[in-house]
Design a protein around this motif. Structure first.
Motif, short mmCIF file in Angstrom:
data_model
loop_
_atom_site.label_atom_id
_atom_site.label_comp_id
_atom_site.label_asym_id
_atom_site.label_seq_id
_atom_site.Cartn_x
_atom_site.Cartn_y
_atom_site.Cartn_z
N GLU A 159 0.83 -1.21 0.00
CA GLU A 159 0.00 0.00 0.00
C GLU A 159 0.87 1.26 0.00
O GLU A 159 0.57 2.23 -0.69
CB GLU A 159 -0.97 0.00 1.19
CG GLU A 159 -1.93 1.17 1.10
CD GLU A 159 -3.31 0.89 1.67
OE1 GLU A 159 -3.39 0.14 2.66
OE2 GLU A 159 -4.30 1.43 1.12
N ALA A 192 -6.48 -7.79 -0.73
CA ALA A 192 -7.36 -6.88 0.03
C ALA A 192 -6.95 -5.43 -0.22
O ALA A 192 -7.79 -4.53 -0.30
CB ALA A 192 -7.28 -7.22 1.52
N ILE A 193 -5.65 -5.19 -0.33
CA ILE A 193 -5.18 -3.83 -0.64
C ILE A 193 -5.55 -3.48 -2.09
O ILE A 193 -6.09 -2.41 -2.37
CB ILE A 193 -3.64 -3.71 -0.46
CG1 ILE A 193 -3.22 -4.10 0.95
CG2 ILE A 193 -3.14 -2.32 -0.85
CD1 ILE A 193 -3.79 -3.23 2.05
N ARG A 195 -7.87 -4.47 -3.96
CA ARG A 195 -9.31 -4.23 -4.20
C ARG A 195 -9.66 -2.75 -4.00
O ARG A 195 -10.62 -2.25 -4.55
CB ARG A 195 -10.17 -5.13 -3.31
CG ARG A 195 -10.35 -6.53 -3.89
CD ARG A 195 -11.51 -7.29 -3.24
NE ARG A 195 -11.23 -7.59 -1.84
CZ ARG A 195 -10.55 -8.67 -1.42
NH1 ARG A 195 -10.11 -9.55 -2.29
NH2 ARG A 195 -10.35 -8.86 -0.12
N LYS A 196 -8.84 -2.05 -3.19
CA LYS A 196 -9.10 -0.61 -2.98
C LYS A 196 -8.63 0.22 -4.17
O LYS A 196 -8.91 1.40 -4.26
CB LYS A 196 -8.36 -0.14 -1.73
CG LYS A 196 -8.82 -0.77 -0.45
CD LYS A 196 -8.35 0.06 0.73
CE LYS A 196 -7.25 -0.62 1.51
NZ LYS A 196 -6.60 0.25 2.48
N TYR A 197 -7.83 -0.39 -5.04
CA TYR A 197 -7.24 0.35 -6.18
C TYR A 197 -7.56 -0.42 -7.47
O TYR A 197 -6.73 -1.15 -7.99
CB TYR A 197 -5.72 0.47 -6.01
CG TYR A 197 -5.32 1.16 -4.71
CD1 TYR A 197 -5.18 2.54 -4.67
CD2 TYR A 197 -5.08 0.42 -3.56
CE1 TYR A 197 -4.81 3.18 -3.48
CE2 TYR A 197 -4.72 1.04 -2.37
CZ TYR A 197 -4.59 2.41 -2.35
OH TYR A 197 -4.24 3.03 -1.17
N PRO A 198 -8.78 -0.26 -7.96
CA PRO A 198 -9.24 -1.12 -9.07
C PRO A 198 -8.48 -0.95 -10.38
O PRO A 198 -8.64 -1.76 -11.29
CB PRO A 198 -10.71 -0.73 -9.24
CG PRO A 198 -10.90 0.52 -8.48
CD PRO A 198 -9.82 0.66 -7.48
#
Ligand code: PMP
Ligand code: GLU
Length: 394
Positions: A159, A192-193, A195-198
């Motif tokens: 991240e 999981a990280i 998924r926040k940055y498609p």
């Protein structure tokens, strides 16, 4: 006169693994008894059942240009393999066969990256990633890891490396050069990280998939939210000892596969026809047919770890896959050995080559200047002799 080569080639580094192998070959030709532990290449012969299918392909006149993206029946065998081994559904229009996984990676860089796009490379990474990315005018962003985390990138590290310019993440598991294997849970942490940055795509290089002593291989594309933006790279060089036959492949979104095919159609065309036919046989065989090689690699890993463990100053992790050890040798930096001052991993690797006649690769080429890479894809007697020599000169 200055040599009128392009800036592109002038900026490109020579592959350190291939350079070290060439140097070892040169010294051998001069009559030196060099033990080559530099190149990541199985020392086994291609299994006979695969050789037979290649001979048959020659007799069956597989001699003309193949479809650019690969024979349809090979792509079907790859699709079946992805389902069988990785629980991944890739239709034929999502698969592209190339001249080795190296070309698959180069295709991806050329079709995905624009100038200045950032590509996150957890370091140590495979030697060619950084230069392939640069060749496509992308910017490699190295995320250093260390032996304390088994050379694996944590979700927090991932991240903190992400910026608005991040386009991709490239990694290999099992990893060349560290031998580390990401578990499904560890991949889920990275996913999981992501998924926040498609908008970030992932290259998952799984070429050492079968050479895994730890557990069942996990593919990041199977994790929620990852399938559409992961390019799964694989090939037959490692598990089937088919390095010289040059067959690699990807599974990806159809639009990525289509772009890779378009690019490949202008620079190489379809991959070697005989190699493709033999790859069908290799991929359709049960994995049990190649288990003897995997078992041997595991024995050799245990042997080399035991032997290197007796050398003061080598710090080792336990690699769980591939066929490399990646010891941290930074405790030698600043020391003088036989009149040579060791300043870095290149000095150390050169010292081993010149004084012990053992070829390894400096870790700096893989983005970790504290280590060297030793390939244990060699016979037990070579491994024993190499470590005896290394110990003697240190
Ligand atoms: N990825 C990794 C991690 C590798 O170690 C290699 C070995 N050269 C490749 C890709 C390329 O393999 P090939 O081109 O022989 O399929
Ligand atoms: N992948 C192998 C290695 O890392 C082969 C050499 C290469 O293609 O660079 O040594």
């Amino acid at each position: 006169m200055s040599i009128p080569l392009s800036d592109r080639i002038n900026k490109l580094s020579t592959s350190a693994t291939l350079a070290m192998a060439a140097k070892a070959r040169e010294l051998r030709n001069e009559g030196k008894d060099i033990i080559g532990l530099s190149l990541g290449e199985p020392d086994f012969n291609i299994p006979d059942f695969i050789k037979e299918s290649a001979k048959k392909a020659i007799d069956d006149n597989y001699s003309s240009y193949s479809p650019v993206d690969g024979y349809a029946d090979l792509k079907q065998a790859i699709s079946n393999k992805f389902k069988r081994d990785n629980n991944l559904d890739y239709a034929l229009n999502q698969i592209v066969v190339s001249t080795g996984a190296k070309q698959s990676l180069a295709n991806i860089a050329m079709v995905m990256l624009n100038k200045g796009d950032e590509v996150i490379l957890p370091a140590p990474y495979w030697v060619s990633y950084s230069d392939i990315v640069k060749l496509a005018e992308g910017t490699p962003v190295e995320v250093p890891t260390s032996i304390e985390t088994d050379f694996k990138m944590t979700p927090a590290q991932l991240e903190s490396a992400i910026t608005p310019k991040t386009k991709m993440l490239w990694f290999s598991s099992p990893c060349n050069p560290s031998g580390s294997v990401y578990s499904e849970e560890e991949l889920a942490g990275l996913a999981a990280i992501l998924r926040k940055y498609p908008n970030i795509f992932v290259v998952s290089d799984e070429i050492y998939e079968h050479i895994n002593f730890r557990s069942k291989h996990a593919s990041i594309a199977t994790i929620e939210g990852m399938y559409d933006r992961t390019i799964t790279v694989n090939g037959v060089s490692k598990a089937f000892a088919m390095t010289g036959w040059r067959i690699g492949y990807i599974g990806a979104a159809d639009w990525i596969a289509k772009a890779c095919t378009k690019f490949q159609g202008q620079i190489t065309s379809g991959a070697n026809a005989i190699g493709q036919r033999a790859t069908i046989t290799a991929l359709e065989a049960p994995v049990s047919k190649i288990q003897y090689m995997i078992d041997k690699f595991r024995e050799r890993r245990d042997l080399i770890l035991e032997l290197l463990g007796t050398i003061d100053g080598f710090q080792l992790n336990v690699p769980e896959g591939a066929f490399y050890v990646f010891p941290d040798i930074s405790s030698f930096f600043g020391r003088e050995l036989n009149g040579t001052t060791i300043q870095n991993s290149s000095d150390f690797a050169m010292y081993l080559l010149e004084h012990a006649n053992v070829a390894t690769v400096p870790g700096a080429a893989f983005g970790n200047p504290n280590c060297i890479r030793i390939s244990y894809a060699a016979s037990e007697s070579e491994i024993k002799e190499a470590v005896t020599r290394i110990k003697a000169v240190l």
